[in-house]
Motif scaffolding. Structure first.
Motif, PDB file in Angstrom:
ATOM      1  N   LYS A  15       0.838  -1.206   0.000  1.00 25.15           N
ATOM      2  CA  LYS A  15       0.000   0.000   0.000  1.00 25.15           C
ATOM      3  C   LYS A  15       0.871   1.253   0.000  1.00 25.15           C
ATOM      4  O   LYS A  15       0.540   2.263  -0.625  1.00 25.15           O
ATOM      5  CB  LYS A  15      -0.907  -0.010   1.243  1.00 25.15           C
TER       6      LYS A  15
ATOM      7  N   THR B 123      -6.334   1.274  -6.032  1.00 22.31           N
ATOM      8  CA  THR B 123      -7.461   2.068  -5.557  1.00 22.31           C
ATOM      9  C   THR B 123      -8.758   1.304  -5.796  1.00 22.31           C
ATOM     10  O   THR B 123      -8.778   0.263  -6.481  1.00 22.31           O
ATOM     11  CB  THR B 123      -7.550   3.422  -6.281  1.00 22.31           C
ATOM     12  N   SER B 124      -9.854   1.846  -5.287  1.00 16.99           N
ATOM     13  CA  SER B 124     -11.163   1.206  -5.478  1.00 16.99           C
ATOM     14  C   SER B 124     -11.637   1.325  -6.927  1.00 16.99           C
ATOM     15  O   SER B 124     -12.633   0.707  -7.307  1.00 16.99           O
ATOM     16  CB  SER B 124     -12.200   1.842  -4.538  1.00 16.99           C
ATOM     17  N   GLU B 125     -10.916   2.099  -7.737  1.00 11.59           N
ATOM     18  CA  GLU B 125     -11.253   2.225  -9.163  1.00 11.59           C
ATOM     19  C   GLU B 125     -10.553   1.158 -10.000  1.00 11.59           C
ATOM     20  O   GLU B 125     -10.871   0.994 -11.177  1.00 11.59           O
ATOM     21  CB  GLU B 125     -10.839   3.621  -9.675  1.00 11.59           C
ATOM     22  N   ASP B 126      -9.598   0.453  -9.409  1.00  9.20           N
ATOM     23  CA  ASP B 126      -8.814  -0.512 -10.174  1.00  9.20           C
ATOM     24  C   ASP B 126      -9.567  -1.814 -10.425  1.00  9.20           C
ATOM     25  O   ASP B 126     -10.392  -2.251  -9.615  1.00  9.20           O
ATOM     26  CB  ASP B 126      -7.495  -0.824  -9.451  1.00  9.20           C
TER      27      ASP B 126
ATOM     28  N   CYS C 140      -7.600  -2.955  -0.796  1.00  8.90           N
ATOM     29  CA  CYS C 140      -7.702  -1.614  -1.384  1.00  8.90           C
ATOM     30  C   CYS C 140      -9.101  -1.295  -1.929  1.00  8.90           C
ATOM     31  O   CYS C 140      -9.316  -0.196  -2.450  1.00  8.90           O
ATOM     32  CB  CYS C 140      -6.681  -1.463  -2.509  1.00  8.90           C
TER      33      CYS C 140
END
Length: 556
Positions: free
Chosen positions: A186, A192-195, A219
């Protein structure tokens, strides 16, 4: 107080309730996903069902299946109640599967329906139940039993090594071991939560389990499971991942195919490709060093991106932000090629016994040719070895180090000494703290002239040749010189042997005369897990190859 893996997932699920968590690709090429909240509910249901089936903290629960949401959910349920996940490779030999189940004294075996025949006769005292992973509903029950308190010092998994040189050993990894890796990653390579991650490497292996399973969930990222090697090309186009984790062979294969296509292109197209890659390497170097890019250079890059780079990036779905590789060496040439087209390929290093990450290159702190800097709180020393100058054995200390091998105190004492884990790998650390892998002690062999030859570096060099799919470097039958067995990418070219002889000679000019390949033989059949000549992470089993092709080596 640090989290256990079960607590980590529960916290992440509550934070990312409606975000997609786990998904798979349907027969109609659609991605079917479940939210974090949905997965959490299912994981808790499996956890209570495990308790009702007599599983307590510390009991071993085995999984043998291809990657899937159910694999992930069973493992997470184990982490919540303190059960120990025993991971098995679906392609493992039945005798090896049975030996691991007996050694671990697993109580429940979750299996893929395609493996029914393989495991149907595996019945022994410790194994109380076998559950078809595709029929999980029949296992689920309403639970009333309360779980025991799980701590970070409890064992999370027994991860049996792939064993290129001997019998598999059950590596004991605690919740704290793996959580250290997640926290370190990390800090160094944040997801990220967009990945979106396309999970392709086997979850049975700790590389994918830590970096491609726990870490994305930590994540809040989305994991979609690939349908396997044969479908990987299509899966990348369907999923369009932003992060992808693969062994070097995956990236090398794509690189070799692109280079072969370019070499066979018309004169104008070939010149454009060569110019674009040359320019791309210079551009990547400028950007990497933080130097100013002139407007003309920027426009030139946009031009090449439209005509060349974007088409190559499309092979990985077109949205790839980070590509991570490890588990085996990858050549500098391959990394620089991906740099040139705009794909940041980050190489790291570790072993099953280190949970697995010891060091990693990052987007902000990267040195091509190295395996990066050590994760926070991880110490590395280079232990001197007779006959080696400027390198030594890599030994490691830190919160990511295994407690040892299950039921094998003697084997444990051989690698764990005064808190330091002896990796068996050769390396060096530069003045800036970057670690370099220079070989493996067990891959070295001694010639009759008394000189040692490191096979790994030679193989890495040979594998850069576009016509080469795989190679194994070995001593000649009389141990007087060095030979190689080569699996070509395409054996149809009548000039292949002549081309390879020239390429090997050119590539090996940097090696000492006694290290250079004197003779080689072409092998038609690739070294694979299926024929017993490679591990599930595509590491070639050198000793097995030498046995199988002893008569070929004799003629060299």
């Amino acid at each position: 107080m640090p989290d256990t893996l079960g607590a980590m997932f529960a916290k992440s699920a509550m934070k990312n309730l409606n975000n997609p968590a786990l998904g798979f690709i349907s027969d109609h090429n659609r991605i079917i996903t479940r939210s974090y909240y949905g997965i959490l509910c299912e994981v808790e249901s499996i956890a209570y069902s495990l308790l009702e089936n007599g599983i307590s903290k510390g009991d071993r629960v085995a999984i043998i299946s291809k990657n899937s949401p159910n694999w992930a959910k069973i493992d997470l349920a184990n982490q919540i109640i303190g059960a120990v996940t025993v991971s098995l490779y679906p392609n493992a030999h039945p005798e090896e599967i049975e030996a691991i189940l007996k050694d671990s004294e697993s109580k429940i075996l979750f299996y893929d329906s395609s493996l029914s025949e393989k495991i149907k006769n595996m019945n022994f005292n410790s194994l109380e139940k076998k559950v078809n992973i595709q029929e999980m509903y029949s296992f689920l029950t309403i639970g009333k039993k309360q779980k025991e308190e799980v701590t970070t010092s409890d064992i999370s998994t027994l991860c049996y090594t792939s064993g290129t040189t001997g019998e598999p050993k059950g590596v004991m990894l605690t919740h704290a071991n793996i959580m250290h890796n997640l926290e370190g990653l990390k800090e160094t390579n944040p997801f990220t939560s967009e990945d979106v991650h396309l999970s392709f490497l086997p979850l049975s292996h700790i590389f994918e389990r830590t970096v491609g399973h726990y870490y994305p969930l930590y994540c809040g990222a989305n994991i979609v499971y690939s349908r396997g090697l044969e479908a990987l090309k299509d899966d990348l186009l369907i999923v369009k991942p932003t992060v992808f984790i693969g062994v070097p062979k995956v990236f090398e294969k794509v690189y070799a195919k692109i280079m072969e296509t370019a070499q066979n292109a018309s004169g104008v197209k070939k010149k454009l490709f060569d110019k674009s890659i040359s320019f791309g390497k210079e551009y990547a170097s400028l950007v990497g060093e933080g130097k100013r890019v002139s407007p003309i250079t920027y426009l030139e890059h946009k031009f090449f991106d439209k005509l060349v780079y974007s088409k190559i990036k499309q092979a990985f779905g077109g949205k790839l932000r980070i590509a991570i590789t490890g588990s085996a060496p990858i050549s500098r040439e391959v990394i620089e090629f991906y740099d040139a087209v705009g794909i940041k390929l980050l190489e790291g290093y570790g072993l099953t016994e280190t949970s697995p990450v010891i060091s990693a290159n990052t987007l902000k702190d990267r040195r091509v040719g190295s395996v990066g800097k050590m994760l926070p709180k991880v110490e590395v020393k280079i232990s001197s070895i007779d006959g080696h100058v400027g390198e030594g054995e890599i030994i490691v200390k830190g919160p990511n180090i295994t407690q040892g091998y299950w039921n094998k105190p003697q084997k444990t004492s051989e690698v764990l000494k005064d808190g330091w884990f002896h990796t068996g790998d050769l390396g060096r650390v530069d003045n800036d703290g970057f670690l370099y892998i220079t070989g493996r002690i067990k891959d070295e062999f001694k010639l009759t002239n008394g000189k040692y030859v490191g096979a790994a570096n030679l193989e890495k060099t040979i594998n850069k040749i576009p016509q080469v799919l795989q190679s194994v470097v070995l001593p000649s039958a009389n141990k007087e010189y060095v030979v190689a067995l080569i699996v070509p990418n395409n054996s149809d070219n009548p000039e292949l042997e002549k081309i390879l002889k020239s390429e090997i000679s050119n590539q090996c000019t940097g090696f000492a005369s006694y290290e250079r390949i004197r003779n080689f033989a072409l092998i038609k059949e690739p070294f694979t897990e299926q024929n017993g000549l490679a591990t599930p992470t595509q590491k070639v089993k050198r000793n097995e190859v030498a046995k199988k092709y002893a008569s070929v080596i004799e003629k060299l």
